[in-house]
Design a protein around this motif. Structure first.
Motif, short mmCIF file in Angstrom:
data_model
loop_
_atom_site.label_atom_id
_atom_site.label_comp_id
_atom_site.label_asym_id
_atom_site.label_seq_id
_atom_site.Cartn_x
_atom_site.Cartn_y
_atom_site.Cartn_z
N CYS A 120 -54.12 47.76 6.70
CA CYS A 120 -54.28 49.15 6.81
C CYS A 120 -53.87 49.52 5.31
CB CYS A 120 -53.34 49.84 7.51
SG CYS A 120 -53.50 51.34 7.38
N PHE A 171 -53.45 52.64 4.08
CA PHE A 171 -52.91 53.61 3.95
C PHE A 171 -51.35 53.61 4.50
CE2 PHE A 171 -57.07 56.28 5.36
CZ PHE A 171 -57.49 56.03 3.86
N CYS A 172 -50.95 52.28 4.93
CA CYS A 172 -49.70 52.09 5.29
C CYS A 172 -48.60 51.97 4.00
CB CYS A 172 -49.54 50.64 5.91
SG CYS A 172 -49.71 51.11 7.67
N HIS A 187 -48.12 54.18 10.70
CA HIS A 187 -49.39 53.74 10.85
C HIS A 187 -50.25 54.43 11.82
CE1 HIS A 187 -53.10 51.12 10.70
NE2 HIS A 187 -52.89 50.84 11.94
N HIS A 243 -54.80 54.95 10.79
CA HIS A 243 -53.79 55.66 10.03
C HIS A 243 -54.26 57.17 9.68
CE1 HIS A 243 -50.18 54.70 7.45
NE2 HIS A 243 -50.21 56.31 7.49
ZN LIG Z 1 -51.52 52.20 8.21
#
Ligand SMILES: [Zn+2]
Length: 351
Positions: free
Chosen positions: A68, A70-71, A119, A170
Protein backbone atom coordinates in the motif's frame (compact mmCIF):
# COMPACT_ATOMS: atom_id res chain seq x y z
CA UNK A 1 -45.13 25.50 -1.94
CA UNK A 2 -42.22 26.42 -4.24
CA UNK A 3 -40.33 23.17 -3.57
CA UNK A 4 -42.41 20.48 -5.26
CA UNK A 5 -42.01 16.75 -4.69
CA UNK A 6 -43.76 15.43 -7.77
CA UNK A 7 -44.32 11.75 -8.31
CA UNK A 8 -46.44 9.30 -10.30
CA UNK A 9 -47.31 5.65 -9.89
CA UNK A 10 -47.13 2.81 -12.38
CA UNK A 11 -48.37 -0.72 -11.81
CA UNK A 12 -46.71 -3.81 -13.22
CA UNK A 13 -48.87 -6.95 -13.40
CA UNK A 14 -47.87 -10.60 -13.66
CA UNK A 15 -49.27 -14.02 -12.91
CA UNK A 16 -47.51 -15.74 -10.03
CA UNK A 17 -46.17 -19.27 -10.70
CA UNK A 18 -46.92 -20.21 -7.07
CA UNK A 19 -50.00 -22.01 -5.78
CA UNK A 20 -51.56 -25.35 -6.73
CA UNK A 21 -51.90 -24.53 -10.35
CA UNK A 22 -54.07 -21.70 -9.27
CA UNK A 23 -53.03 -18.68 -11.30
CA UNK A 24 -52.64 -15.60 -9.16
CA UNK A 25 -52.53 -12.05 -10.46
CA UNK A 26 -49.78 -9.96 -8.75
CA UNK A 27 -49.68 -6.17 -8.95
CA UNK A 28 -46.45 -4.36 -8.10
CA UNK A 29 -46.47 -0.57 -7.74
CA UNK A 30 -43.49 1.49 -8.89
CA UNK A 31 -43.09 5.15 -7.96
CA UNK A 32 -41.58 7.57 -10.47
CA UNK A 33 -40.13 10.71 -8.90
CA UNK A 34 -38.60 13.99 -10.07
CA UNK A 35 -35.92 15.89 -8.17
CA UNK A 36 -37.49 19.13 -6.87
CA UNK A 37 -34.50 21.21 -8.06
CA UNK A 38 -33.15 19.68 -11.28
CA UNK A 39 -36.30 17.70 -12.31
CA UNK A 40 -34.03 14.70 -12.92
CA UNK A 41 -35.93 11.44 -12.66
CA UNK A 42 -35.56 8.50 -10.33
CA UNK A 43 -37.83 5.71 -9.14
CA UNK A 44 -38.66 3.72 -6.06
CA UNK A 45 -38.98 0.17 -7.29
CA UNK A 46 -39.37 -3.04 -5.37
CA UNK A 47 -36.56 -5.51 -5.60
CA UNK A 48 -38.03 -8.87 -4.70
CA UNK A 49 -36.19 -10.64 -1.91
CA UNK A 50 -33.51 -7.96 -1.50
CA UNK A 51 -31.76 -7.78 1.89
CA UNK A 52 -28.63 -5.92 2.90
CA UNK A 53 -25.82 -8.28 3.85
CA UNK A 54 -22.47 -7.05 5.15
CA UNK A 55 -19.79 -8.24 2.70
CA UNK A 56 -16.55 -9.74 4.03
CA UNK A 57 -13.69 -7.51 2.88
CA UNK A 58 -10.93 -9.20 4.92
CA UNK A 59 -9.28 -10.74 1.83
CA UNK A 60 -9.08 -7.37 0.00
CA UNK A 61 -7.74 -5.67 3.16
CA UNK A 62 -5.06 -8.32 3.72
CA UNK A 63 -4.01 -8.54 0.05
CA UNK A 64 -3.57 -4.77 -0.30
CA UNK A 65 -1.61 -4.14 2.91
CA UNK A 66 1.92 -5.23 1.87
CA UNK A 67 2.32 -2.81 -1.07
CA UNK A 68 0.00 0.00 0.00
CA UNK A 69 1.50 3.38 -1.03
CA UNK A 70 -0.53 5.21 1.63
CA UNK A 71 0.68 3.28 4.70
CA UNK A 72 2.96 5.24 7.09
CA UNK A 73 6.25 3.50 6.13
CA UNK A 74 5.77 4.33 2.44
CA UNK A 75 3.58 7.42 2.05
CA UNK A 76 6.35 10.04 2.31
CA UNK A 77 8.67 7.98 0.08
CA UNK A 78 6.49 7.05 -2.87
CA UNK A 79 3.89 9.81 -3.15
CA UNK A 80 4.65 12.96 -5.19
CA UNK A 81 5.26 16.44 -3.81
CA UNK A 82 3.27 19.62 -4.37
CA UNK A 83 4.29 22.14 -7.01
CA UNK A 84 3.81 24.89 -6.08
CA UNK A 85 4.13 24.00 -2.42
CA UNK A 86 1.51 25.04 0.12
CA UNK A 87 2.62 27.13 3.13
CA UNK A 88 6.22 26.34 2.13
CA UNK A 89 5.69 22.56 2.43
CA UNK A 90 5.68 19.81 -0.21
CA UNK A 91 2.73 18.06 1.40
CA UNK A 92 -0.07 19.33 3.65
CA UNK A 93 -0.28 17.57 7.01
CA UNK A 94 -3.19 17.88 9.47
CA UNK A 95 -3.25 15.33 12.31
CA UNK A 96 -3.03 11.92 10.63
CA UNK A 97 -4.09 13.36 7.27
CA UNK A 98 -1.52 13.90 4.50
CA UNK A 99 -2.34 15.70 1.23
CA UNK A 100 -0.21 15.35 -1.92
CA UNK A 101 -0.76 15.65 -5.70
CA UNK A 102 -2.79 13.00 -7.50
CA UNK A 103 -0.55 11.07 -9.91
CA UNK A 104 -3.62 10.74 -12.14
CA UNK A 105 -4.89 14.34 -12.13
CA UNK A 106 -8.47 15.18 -13.08
CA UNK A 107 -7.73 18.85 -13.73
CA UNK A 108 -5.14 21.62 -13.27
CA UNK A 109 -5.13 21.18 -9.47
CA UNK A 110 -5.83 17.66 -8.27
CA UNK A 111 -4.78 16.10 -4.96
CA UNK A 112 -5.29 13.09 -2.71
CA UNK A 113 -5.71 13.21 1.10
CA UNK A 114 -4.82 10.05 3.01
CA UNK A 115 -7.04 10.16 6.10
CA UNK A 116 -5.43 7.77 8.56
CA UNK A 117 -2.29 5.91 9.50
CA UNK A 118 -4.39 2.74 9.72
CA UNK A 119 -4.46 0.85 6.41
CA UNK A 120 -8.12 -0.01 6.82
CA UNK A 121 -10.86 1.81 8.69
CA UNK A 122 -14.19 0.01 8.80
CA UNK A 123 -17.07 2.51 8.38
CA UNK A 124 -17.79 2.33 12.11
CA UNK A 125 -14.13 3.22 12.85
CA UNK A 126 -14.19 6.47 10.86
CA UNK A 127 -14.01 9.12 13.57
CA UNK A 128 -14.95 12.82 13.34
CA UNK A 129 -11.25 13.77 13.58
CA UNK A 130 -10.44 11.86 10.38
CA UNK A 131 -12.97 13.98 8.50
CA UNK A 132 -12.06 17.26 10.22
CA UNK A 133 -8.33 16.83 9.56
CA UNK A 134 -8.84 15.65 5.97
CA UNK A 135 -11.13 18.58 5.17
CA UNK A 136 -8.79 21.07 6.85
CA UNK A 137 -5.97 19.78 4.64
CA UNK A 138 -8.28 20.27 1.62
CA UNK A 139 -9.10 23.82 2.78
CA UNK A 140 -5.40 24.69 2.98
CA UNK A 141 -4.70 23.21 -0.47
CA UNK A 142 -7.64 24.97 -2.17
CA UNK A 143 -6.98 28.18 -0.20
CA UNK A 144 -3.38 28.54 -1.43
CA UNK A 145 -2.76 31.51 -3.74
CA UNK A 146 -3.77 30.69 -7.33
CA UNK A 147 -5.30 27.29 -6.49
CA UNK A 148 -8.85 28.35 -7.33
CA UNK A 149 -9.53 30.65 -10.26
CA UNK A 150 -12.63 32.77 -10.75
CA UNK A 151 -15.52 30.49 -11.85
CA UNK A 152 -13.78 27.36 -10.49
CA UNK A 153 -15.39 24.92 -8.08
CA UNK A 154 -13.32 23.55 -5.18
CA UNK A 155 -14.44 19.92 -4.99
CA UNK A 156 -13.86 17.23 -2.38
CA UNK A 157 -14.92 13.65 -3.12
CA UNK A 158 -14.51 10.21 -1.56
CA UNK A 159 -14.68 6.74 -3.07
CA UNK A 160 -14.66 4.47 -0.03
CA UNK A 161 -13.69 0.87 -0.86
CA UNK A 162 -13.26 -0.76 -4.29
CA UNK A 163 -17.00 -1.23 -4.87
CA UNK A 164 -17.31 2.57 -4.84
CA UNK A 165 -14.42 3.03 -7.29
CA UNK A 166 -11.47 3.27 -4.87
CA UNK A 167 -8.19 2.01 -6.29
CA UNK A 168 -6.73 1.72 -2.77
CA UNK A 169 -8.27 0.22 0.36
CA UNK A 170 -6.44 2.80 2.52
CA UNK A 171 -9.02 5.60 3.12
CA UNK A 172 -8.39 8.76 1.08
CA UNK A 173 -10.24 11.78 -0.36
CA UNK A 174 -9.80 13.51 -3.71
CA UNK A 175 -9.58 17.31 -3.89
CA UNK A 176 -9.63 19.32 -7.08
CA UNK A 177 -10.22 22.73 -8.59
CA UNK A 178 -12.16 22.84 -11.83
CA UNK A 179 -14.52 25.00 -13.89
CA UNK A 180 -16.09 21.77 -15.26
CA UNK A 181 -17.49 20.00 -12.17
CA UNK A 182 -19.84 17.66 -14.03
CA UNK A 183 -23.38 17.96 -15.28
CA UNK A 184 -25.15 17.33 -11.97
CA UNK A 185 -23.58 20.27 -10.12
CA UNK A 186 -23.87 22.50 -13.21
CA UNK A 187 -27.60 21.74 -13.38
CA UNK A 188 -28.01 22.36 -9.64
CA UNK A 189 -26.28 25.74 -9.89
CA UNK A 190 -28.35 26.83 -12.92
CA UNK A 191 -31.62 25.65 -11.32
CA UNK A 192 -30.74 27.31 -7.97
CA UNK A 193 -30.17 30.64 -9.78
CA UNK A 194 -33.49 30.30 -11.64
CA UNK A 195 -35.25 29.55 -8.35
CA UNK A 196 -33.76 32.62 -6.63
CA UNK A 197 -34.75 34.90 -9.53
CA UNK A 198 -38.26 33.48 -9.77
CA UNK A 199 -39.22 33.24 -6.11
CA UNK A 200 -36.86 35.75 -4.48
CA UNK A 201 -35.60 33.18 -1.94
CA UNK A 202 -32.78 30.62 -2.18
CA UNK A 203 -33.96 27.10 -3.05
CA UNK A 204 -31.80 25.59 -0.31
CA UNK A 205 -33.46 27.70 2.40
CA UNK A 206 -36.89 26.65 1.15
CA UNK A 207 -35.87 23.00 0.85
CA UNK A 208 -34.81 22.93 4.51
CA UNK A 209 -38.00 24.68 5.61
CA UNK A 210 -40.24 22.38 3.57
CA UNK A 211 -38.48 19.17 4.61
CA UNK A 212 -38.72 20.25 8.26
CA UNK A 213 -42.47 20.81 7.89
CA UNK A 214 -43.02 17.47 6.14
CA UNK A 215 -40.65 15.51 8.45
CA UNK A 216 -40.73 12.54 6.03
CA UNK A 217 -37.09 12.82 4.97
CA UNK A 218 -35.88 14.94 7.89
CA UNK A 219 -32.97 13.43 9.83
CA UNK A 220 -31.85 16.26 12.12
CA UNK A 221 -30.40 19.71 12.58
CA UNK A 222 -27.34 20.93 14.45
CA UNK A 223 -26.09 24.47 15.04
CA UNK A 224 -24.35 24.57 11.64
CA UNK A 225 -25.83 21.77 9.52
CA UNK A 226 -29.13 20.28 8.33
CA UNK A 227 -29.45 16.53 7.61
CA UNK A 228 -32.05 14.96 5.32
CA UNK A 229 -32.45 12.28 2.66
CA UNK A 230 -32.90 13.48 -0.95
CA UNK A 231 -36.32 12.79 -2.54
CA UNK A 232 -34.50 11.36 -5.57
CA UNK A 233 -31.46 9.51 -4.24
CA UNK A 234 -28.73 7.99 -6.37
CA UNK A 235 -27.99 4.99 -4.14
CA UNK A 236 -30.27 1.97 -4.36
CA UNK A 237 -30.60 2.16 -0.56
CA UNK A 238 -30.99 6.01 -0.69
CA UNK A 239 -28.61 8.89 0.03
CA UNK A 240 -27.96 11.15 2.99
CA UNK A 241 -27.66 14.89 2.31
CA UNK A 242 -26.08 17.52 4.55
CA UNK A 243 -26.81 21.20 3.89
CA UNK A 244 -24.65 23.99 5.32
CA UNK A 245 -27.13 26.93 5.50
CA UNK A 246 -25.52 30.28 4.70
CA UNK A 247 -22.27 28.66 3.57
CA UNK A 248 -21.29 28.49 -0.10
CA UNK A 249 -17.87 26.84 -0.21
CA UNK A 250 -15.48 24.65 1.76
CA UNK A 251 -13.45 27.77 2.63
CA UNK A 252 -16.51 29.17 4.47
CA UNK A 253 -16.51 26.31 7.00
CA UNK A 254 -15.14 26.96 10.50
CA UNK A 255 -13.64 24.25 12.69
CA UNK A 256 -17.02 24.16 14.50
CA UNK A 257 -18.81 23.49 11.18
CA UNK A 258 -16.34 20.73 10.30
CA UNK A 259 -16.58 19.12 13.74
CA UNK A 260 -20.37 18.95 13.57
CA UNK A 261 -20.22 17.54 10.04
CA UNK A 262 -17.69 14.94 11.25
CA UNK A 263 -19.83 13.93 14.24
CA UNK A 264 -22.98 13.52 12.18
CA UNK A 265 -21.24 11.65 9.38
CA UNK A 266 -19.43 9.32 11.76
CA UNK A 267 -22.78 8.49 13.46
CA UNK A 268 -24.47 7.92 10.09
CA UNK A 269 -21.67 5.59 8.93
CA UNK A 270 -21.94 3.56 12.13
CA UNK A 271 -25.66 3.09 11.57
CA UNK A 272 -25.19 2.21 7.89
CA UNK A 273 -22.41 -0.26 8.76
CA UNK A 274 -24.70 -1.93 11.31
CA UNK A 275 -27.15 -2.50 8.44
CA UNK A 276 -24.41 -4.00 6.24
CA UNK A 277 -23.20 -1.01 4.17
CA UNK A 278 -19.42 -1.26 3.71
CA UNK A 279 -18.89 1.13 0.82
CA UNK A 280 -19.96 4.63 -0.26
CA UNK A 281 -19.33 7.68 -2.42
CA UNK A 282 -19.33 11.15 -0.93
CA UNK A 283 -19.15 14.56 -2.62
CA UNK A 284 -19.25 18.13 -1.39
CA UNK A 285 -21.08 20.44 -3.82
CA UNK A 286 -20.03 24.10 -3.53
CA UNK A 287 -20.97 27.34 -5.28
CA UNK A 288 -18.71 28.69 -7.99
CA UNK A 289 -15.78 30.89 -6.93
CA UNK A 290 -16.54 34.57 -7.45
CA UNK A 291 -20.34 34.22 -7.32
CA UNK A 292 -21.70 36.59 -4.69
CA UNK A 293 -25.38 35.63 -4.83
CA UNK A 294 -26.75 33.31 -2.11
CA UNK A 295 -28.36 30.89 -4.63
CA UNK A 296 -26.32 27.79 -3.76
CA UNK A 297 -25.66 26.44 -0.26
CA UNK A 298 -22.71 24.12 0.17
CA UNK A 299 -24.10 20.59 0.52
CA UNK A 300 -22.79 17.05 0.74
CA UNK A 301 -24.24 13.81 -0.54
CA UNK A 302 -23.31 10.44 0.99
CA UNK A 303 -24.37 7.64 -1.33
CA UNK A 304 -24.05 4.06 0.01
CA UNK A 305 -22.81 1.42 -2.43
CA UNK A 306 -23.79 -2.19 -1.99
CA UNK A 307 -23.58 -5.58 -3.64
CA UNK A 308 -26.96 -6.68 -4.95
CA UNK A 309 -25.69 -10.20 -4.77
CA UNK A 310 -22.51 -10.54 -2.62
CA UNK A 311 -22.11 -14.20 -3.61
CA UNK A 312 -21.26 -13.24 -7.19
CA UNK A 313 -19.95 -9.70 -6.50
CA UNK A 314 -23.06 -8.26 -8.19
CA UNK A 315 -22.63 -4.47 -8.37
CA UNK A 316 -25.40 -1.96 -7.70
CA UNK A 317 -24.46 0.10 -10.77
CA UNK A 318 -26.81 -1.18 -13.44
CA UNK A 319 -27.79 0.06 -16.87
CA UNK A 320 -30.35 2.31 -15.16
CA UNK A 321 -27.68 4.38 -13.40
CA UNK A 322 -24.85 3.93 -15.87
CA UNK A 323 -26.47 4.32 -19.28
CA UNK A 324 -29.97 5.68 -18.67
CA UNK A 325 -29.11 8.08 -15.81
CA UNK A 326 -32.32 7.09 -14.02
CA UNK A 327 -31.35 5.93 -10.51
CA UNK A 328 -33.72 3.63 -8.67
CA UNK A 329 -34.16 3.04 -4.96
CA UNK A 330 -35.17 -0.27 -3.45
CA UNK A 331 -35.23 1.41 -0.03
CA UNK A 332 -37.05 4.74 0.00
CA UNK A 333 -35.39 7.95 1.26
CA UNK A 334 -38.21 8.13 3.84
CA UNK A 335 -37.18 4.76 5.32
CA UNK A 336 -33.50 5.70 5.36
CA UNK A 337 -34.33 8.95 7.21
CA UNK A 338 -36.24 6.95 9.81
CA UNK A 339 -33.31 4.60 10.36
CA UNK A 340 -30.66 7.37 10.61
CA UNK A 341 -32.66 9.86 12.69
CA UNK A 342 -31.95 8.61 16.26
CA UNK A 343 -28.16 8.21 15.92
CA UNK A 344 -27.52 11.34 13.85
CA UNK A 345 -29.76 13.58 16.03
CA UNK A 346 -27.91 12.38 19.13
CA UNK A 347 -24.51 13.09 17.54
CA UNK A 348 -25.60 16.58 16.45
CA UNK A 349 -26.86 17.49 19.92
CA UNK A 350 -23.49 16.64 21.51
CA UNK A 351 -21.89 19.87 20.25
ZN1 LIG B 1 -2.30 1.36 3.60
Amino acid sequence: MTVRFSHQWRTGVYISPEGDGDLRRVRIRVELRRDPLTRRGGRVAHFQGFHLRRPDLSAEVAASRAHCPFCPERVLVVTPRLEPCVDGAFRVVEGESILFPNISPYDRRSAVVVLSQAHFLAPEDIRPRHLVDGLRAAQRYLGAPGALRRRDFGLVTWNYMPLAGATQVHPHLQVFATDRPGRLLEEEVAASLRHLRRFGRPYWEELVETEFQLQERWVGRGRHTVWLTPFVSRSVVSDLMVVFPGKARLSDLSVGDLEEFGRGLSAALQQLAAEGVMSFNLALYPAREGSLDPAVSLHARLSPRIYFNPAIGGSDSTVWQHLLDEPFMVRSPERLAESLRPAVSDALSEG
